[in-house]
Design an enzyme around this catalytic site. Structure first.
Site, mmCIF file in Angstrom:
data_model
loop_
_atom_site.group_PDB
_atom_site.id
_atom_site.type_symbol
_atom_site.label_atom_id
_atom_site.label_comp_id
_atom_site.label_asym_id
_atom_site.label_seq_id
_atom_site.Cartn_x
_atom_site.Cartn_y
_atom_site.Cartn_z
ATOM 1 N N ASP A 137 5.872 -8.273 -14.605
ATOM 2 C CA ASP A 137 4.877 -8.282 -13.399
ATOM 3 C C ASP A 137 3.943 -7.072 -13.627
ATOM 4 O O ASP A 137 3.164 -6.705 -12.651
ATOM 5 C CB ASP A 137 5.646 -8.278 -11.870
ATOM 6 C CG ASP A 137 5.017 -8.659 -10.969
ATOM 7 O OD1 ASP A 137 3.912 -9.382 -11.236
ATOM 8 O OD2 ASP A 137 5.133 -8.043 -9.857
ATOM 9 N N LEU B 115 1.814 2.816 4.240
ATOM 10 C CA LEU B 115 1.077 2.562 3.182
ATOM 11 C C LEU B 115 1.081 0.740 2.982
ATOM 12 O O LEU B 115 -0.037 0.123 2.784
ATOM 13 C CB LEU B 115 1.299 2.786 1.702
ATOM 14 C CG LEU B 115 1.288 4.582 1.714
ATOM 15 C CD1 LEU B 115 1.656 4.880 0.271
ATOM 16 C CD2 LEU B 115 0.025 5.047 2.150
#
Length: 1257
Positions: free
Chosen positions: A1102, A980
């Protein structure tokens, strides 16, 4: 000979063109007595025409005849044009510059012709040039042929001049070569493009003989640059990485041949560089660490700052990376030298350069070194004489003392004056400088004291009455507890220390502070202020025992250098200091302790006086701490010379840093009377933990402890507190320091010290000025530490360094510091800001940030490493040599010591972290996450046991009883289907695990690379965090299935839930038809997930659309889950793919401002506001803006994403509240989720219209 005597006057009607400019014997010689100039006046032309006759040429001196052709061949044909010395404006050539040829006419030395000589060039010419035999043989001829007549051109007015030339002129010019000679500078990369540049130093044009030998060349080069050790040259057109070394006659010959080739091509000259030994070593270090400190080094070199690197036991280390300090001139060469000179030579006002001859202006002398001077030589003691202050004896018991350079404008001669027991020196303006300085063939390590050395100053004559206040200030009385005085005598009965033990003990006796007797007169010139330590005194007069406005600062900063011990012997294995049977006090005065790094075996002597003043008579000025902040910024030196495993440092003593080895260097070398601008204080925080007494023998690596930057509030409670062992994690924004200190007594009550975890009342906040505190008010509430992980309001308090790489934060803080946001500010109630000296700045303009951050982060778009990055040694060792894990916040209990200390500071370069100690009574901390805490305790305890047993760490971690809930997945059970994506953290695959779709993240081995202790620690962190993640279960939090420990090559991997559609960012870019309802559902799911994480005391740091994973299989109900929130210890080492640029827009102002390393969970709320804007627009925030502009705009609250017109009012309001600059204004996630749920419910009953717009990339 008759013809020569008769001087026939003959006119040449048709002279040979070849002879023009030479002339003949038909010229009259005359002597001008008035000007003492030899002139040759040609007689008038009588028009006599005679037949052609041979030209006879005679020597005027000897009368001998010689051939004209021979003279013509030996004389230079191209004369120089200079003004007529007699005022006639004839265009004829009249003189040749003999000095340019290296020759002087013997008959014209004293006359006007001598003015042609370049005196400066003559002085700098080389006097030892080799004389070949041919030149000696031609000496007679050279004396014979001294001149030649000159014939004017066609337009000559009739006046003709004799030209002084040499027969060797052409040979001399051809045998010499010109070079650009540079020395004293540095070859370092330019920050903008990393191209090597030679900056700083001096560059001269020199001329050397082409036949010179290498030894002669070296001799001549040392005349220019005495420290020259290596000669290199650069050919025109070549870069500085192609320098050619000259180390033999053959190399020199090759250089000359190359110069001939390039010299004939034009005016471009080859360049020669002179390097000293330190230059070579420093250049190599800068190149190896160019990424981290090239900008600072470049600025230092370009501006000629005296900031030479110094050696430590681990190699060269840059003294500091605080660019703002440099730009504010704190390390200016002249100013920096002034910090060391006054104690030795700068004692009386001197005008101009009258103090020393030119030859002595750079003579090294012994003095108090800030660690920036290039030489060090030993001396044992000296007596200083200050105007109006008497004698002050300075003793140095040990091997070496650093030596600084005397500036010609601030210097005075010195002479030797014998004293008993020591080798003293007295400052006396009548004795030459050389008599003071002993010369030794070997110099010690630059800028440091050798082992077994201490400094102290005695003031035998100063009375206590001189300690009265010099300025008008308001005062407040302190408590009635007895206060004793320290006799500022650092001499020790047994100054030697042994490496086997250094065990200081501190117990039983109270500690207090009092003023010293020594006050520097106000009329003493600022630059002449002496550097002395606190002085001894008898029992002070109660009526006169007042602290001056500046004195409290020095006692804060320098008590560490005023302690003496009866038994100062130290051993390296045990690092506690013994202070028994005495009362220790802090002395305050206008004098200062030399800022020297006492090395490993430096004795901590503690000689305590027994005099006790009337405590009621001691008064403290309100503005004393303000002066402390104003003055201590002048010279903030750094001592990177501390060796590994050293621990001779005390904790804060009544708010003062008490350091046995002098590593508490927060401006400790400041000259108190220097009116220097306030240096930006470094971000520096404290995390205090009561430790078990058995753990105080830890050794540490110490470089730059700034413990004394803590400000002590005036206390109204008991001054004497029980002494207990403690540890303190020191935090600093841009300099690393990690130093475990032994314990020391503490003066103030718990409510008198601002702690990083403590909270302040609103009334306290009002009393603390945001720029520089005028005074510190007495505290009104007890400043007990906030429980670890929470503040008094229940918000989560976390360390930003736990989640962001050190270089990343370093760059941000560097930019921030350049914006003039100094050190620390008061602690907010939610822990979002911890500061002692934060400045409230007006917003800067766009151009300011653009210029400031120009090219700041151009080469930073890559994965960066954290302070715990493998290879950067942060773990310490206990007495058994077992690495100790300091990765997580300390866990405190009354009788159980924490084995973990949280790394709180941004590290830079090779400087080692510093963990200092401090005693805070009644320090209660409550862990915020039970599972997390238990796993840390078990992991820390069992880690040491495992290492001792020699069992592999990973096997142990997997078998740990506290991690039985963590699923360990076999690699054979996994099936990788599709890659991915990949990044610095690792590679992500879509795979199958027992028939279930999963995401497999293979972590790169580089995340765990380093020394064995680092690998063990990082691996331990990985397992701990994985165990925490495995316990998180929420529908809007990505599920964590387990860990693979037997991956390819022994790599680790995580197995998590697989989300079909990937990240929300990908969906927003590809699917432009998410209606308002779906967008609200996605935002609401993200808020639910973040609410759950915050309830578990986990801050994401984040949060952005890239880390929100979605599943759109159900068109009616999209699902969003929060991902990438775990494994911070590993993830922060790589900062995920995208680097710095991919994180800045979502970072809250408190993260970028650098005012605190402690922040609350509200940083995630700020990020969520930007996420709402992303969901609304489908765009990336600040896509085309520069990094520096983003940082500046966010910090100054002038930059937020532009809200489109189609945005709903409720959505807009929620966004703007989330990204509000004040964390207090931002709503919590439960409130955000509630409002989004309300908006989503209302959207079901309305037709989607607004958000079906076309999203533009």
């Amino acid at each position: 000979m008759d013809q020569a005597k008769g001087y026939e006057h003959v006119r040449y009607t048709a002279p040979d063109p070849r002879d023009e400019g030479l002339g003949s014997i038909n010229q009259r010689f005359s002597h001008d007595s008035s000007t003492n100039v030899n002139t040759y006046v040609r007689p008038p032309d009588y028009g006599v025409s005679t037949p052609a006759r041979p030209v006879l040429n005679y020597s005027i001196q000897t009368g001998e005849e010689f051939a004209f052709e021979f003279m013509r061949d030996r004389v230079i044909m191209k004369p120089q044009f200079i003004p007529n010395v007699y005022g006639e404006h004839s265009g004829m050539p009249v003189s040749v510059n003999l000095s340019a040829l290296g020759m002087v006419h013997p008959m014209s030395e004293s006359g006007p012709n001598a003015t042609v000589l370049n005196i400066e060039e003559k002085r700098q010419s080389f006097e030892h040039e080799r004389k070949p035999p041919s030149r000696i043989e031609d000496k007679t001829y050279h004396e014979l042929v001294q001149s030649a007549p000159v014939i004017s051109s066609k337009n000559d007015t009739g006046q003709r001049r004799h030209s002084l030339v040499s027969s060797r002129a052409s040979d001399s010019s051809l045998n010499r070569a010109k070079f650009l000679c540079s020395f004293g500078g540095k070859v370092i990369p330019r920050p903008r493009d990393q191209k090597l540049r030679y900056v700083g130093g001096e560059t001269r044009i020199i001329r050397i003989s082409k036949t010179i030998s290498f030894q002669e060349l070296m001799h001549k080069m040392k005349e220019i640059f005495p420290e020259a050790r290596t000669i290199k040259y650069q050919l025109p057109g070549e870069d500085l990485d192609a320098l050619v070394s000259v180390s033999s006659d053959e190399d020199l010959q090759n250089m000359m041949e190359e110069c001939i080739v390039f010299g004939n091509g034009g005016s471009e000259k080859p360049r020669m560089f002179l390097f000293s030994s330190s230059d070579i070593e420093e250049a190599q270090f800068v190149m190896e660490h160019a990424e981290g400190d090239s900008e600072v080094q470049y600025v230092v070199a370009v501006n000629g700052m005296d900031l030479s690197s110094r050696r430590s036991s681990l190699g060269l280390s840059p003294p500091g990376n605080n660019l703002d300090e440099l730009l504010h001139g704190n390390f200016d060469r002249k100013i920096d030298r002034a910090a060391t000179e006054p104690a030795v030579a700068s004692l009386t006002p001197l005008a101009g350069n009258e103090s020393l001859p030119a030859s002595q202006t750079s003579q090294p002398v012994t003095g108090f070194s800030t660690g920036n001077e290039p030489f060090s030589q030993p001396y044992l003691g000296q007596q200083l004489q200050f105007p109006g202050l008497g004698n002050h004896q300075i003793y140095t018991s040990g091997h070496m003392a650093s030596i600084g350079y005397i500036d010609e404008k601030r210097s005075a001669p010195l002479h030797v004056q014998p004293q008993p027991h020591y080798i003293p020196y007295s400052v006396n303006p009548e004795t030459p400088l050389e008599s003071l300085v002993p010369h030794y063939p070997q110099k010690p390590e630059q800028g440091f004291l050798r082992e077994e050395q201490i400094f102290h100053v005695q003031d035998p004559e100063t009375s206590s009455k001189e300690a009265k206040m010099r300025r008008d200030d308001s005062f407040q009385k302190v408590n009635d507890h007895p206060i004793s005085t320290v006799e500022s005598n650092l001499s020790a009965k047994e100054p030697k220390m042994r490496r086997e033990s250094s065990t200081p003990r501190v117990n039983e006796y109270p500690v207090s502070s009092m003023p010293s007797d020594l006050i520097v007169p106000d009329d003493l010139p600022k630059e002449e202020a002496p550097i002395v330590t606190q002085t001894s005194s008898s029992t002070p007069d109660p009526s006169s025992s007042t602290l001056s406005e500046k004195s409290l600062r020095k006692s804060e900063d320098h008590v560490e250098n005023n302690l003496s011990a009866k038994e100062p012997k130290m051993r390296k294995e045990h690092s506690t200091t013994r202070v028994n049977e005495y009362s220790v006090s802090s002395v305050s005065s206008d004098s200062m302790v030399p800022d020297q790094a006492l090395k490993e075996e430096a004795p901590i002597s503690m000689k305590i006086s027994n005099s006790t003043p009337d405590p009621k008579s001691l008064v403290y000025p309100e503005k004393s701490l303000r002066t402390s902040q104003e003055k201590t910024g002048a010279f903030d030196t750094t001592n990177e010379g501390m060796k590994k495993n050293q621990d001779n440092q005390f904790c804060l003593l009544g708010g003062f840093s008490v350091s046995g080895h002098g590593t508490s260097n927060n401006s400790s070398s400041n000259v108190s009377n220097f009116d220097q601008p306030v240096t930006q204080q470094r971000v520096f925080h404290s995390e205090r933990t009561v430790r078990d007494p058995t753990e105080t023998n830890r050794l540490s690596k110490s470089d730059d402890s700034l413990a004394s930057q803590f400000v002590m509030a005036q206390t109204t409670s008991d001054a004497f507190l029980p002494i207990s062992e403690s540890s303190e994690t020191s935090h600093e924004a841009n300099m690393e320091s990690q130093n475990v200190h032994p314990t020391a007594p503490v003066i103030p009550a718990p409510d008198s010290i601002w702690t990083a975890e403590g909270s302040m009342s609103q009334s306290e906040k009002k009393n603390v000025e945001t720029n520089t505190p005028e005074h510190v008010s007495q505290t009104e509430t007890s400043a007990k530490a906030v429980p670890q992980g929470h503040n008094e309001k229940g918000d989560i308090v976390v360390d930003i360094n736990d989640r962001f790489p050190r270089e990343f934060l370093a760059d941000i803080l560097k930019t921030k510091e350049s914006l003039n946001f100094p050190g620390l500010g008061p602690l907010h109630a939610d822990g979002a800001g911890v500061s002692l000296n934060i400045q409230n700045n007006d917003p800067k303009t766009w151009s300011y940030f653009r210029n400031l951050a120009q090219d700041e982060f151009e080469r930073k778009d890559l994965s960066l490493m954290d302070q715990d990055h493998p290879g950067f040694p942060t773990s310490m060792t206990n007495t058994n040599g077992v690495p100790i894990d300091y990765s997580y916040p300390p866990l405190q209990s009354e009788k159980v010591a924490s084995s973990q200390i949280h790394p709180q500071i941004h590290f830079d370069g090779n400087i080692k972290p510093d963990v200092s100690t401090i005693t805070i009574p009644d320090l209660n901390t409550v862990d915020t996450q039970e599972d997390y805490s238990q796993s840390q305790i078990k992991g820390a305890e069992s880690t040491d046991a495992t290492l001792n047993a020699g069992v592999p760490l990973i096997d142990f971690m997997a078998a740990d009883s506290g991690m039985r809930s963590l699923q360990v997945i076999k690699n054979d059970d996994l099936e990788e289907l599709k890659e991915l994506g990949s990044g610095t953290f690792g590679t992500v695959y879509h795979g199958k695990w027992r028939g279930t779709d999963v995401a497999i993240k293979r972590i790169k081995r580089s995340c765990f690379i380093g020394r064995s202790s680092e690998q063990e620690r990082l691996t331990s962190e990985f397992w701990h965090e994985a165990e925490i993640l495995s316990k998180l279960h929420h529908p809007n939090v990505m599920a964590f299935y387990g860990v693979v420990k037997d991956g390819p090559g022994g790599t680790l991997a995580t197995v998590t839930e697989y989300m079909v559609n990937g990240s929300l960012r990908h969906v927003l870019l590809s699917n432009r038809h998410l209606d308002r309802r779906k967008r609200l559902i996605i935002a609401m799911d993200a808020a639910f997930g973040m609410e759950y994480l915050h309830s578990k005391s986990i801050v994401h740091f984040d949060l952005k659309c890239d880390n929100l994973l979605v599943n759109l299989k159900d068109p009616a109900r999209p699902i969003c889950k929060v991902g990438d929130f775990g494994l911070s210890k590993i993830k922060r080492n790589t900062l995920v793919t995208g680097g710095v640029r991919g994180t800045l827009p979502w970072m809250a102002p408190e993260l970028l401002s650098g005012s605190s390393s402690k922040v609350s969970e509200k940083v995630d709320v700020f990020s969520f506001g930007i996420v709402l804007w992303e969901i609304l627009t489908g765009e990336e925030p600040y896509a085309n803006m520069h990094y520096g502009a983003i940082i500046g705009g966010i910090v100054n609250n002038t930059l937020r994403p532009t809200v489109p017109n189609y945005c709903d009012p409720e959505w807009r309001m929620l966004m703007e509240q989330c990204w509000a600059p004040d964390p207090f204004v931002r709503p919590a996630f439960p409130e955000i989720a509630r409002r989004l749920r309300t908006m989503s419910s209302s959207a079901v009953h309305t037709k989607p219209h607004a958000v079906n717009h076309q999203i533009h990339k």
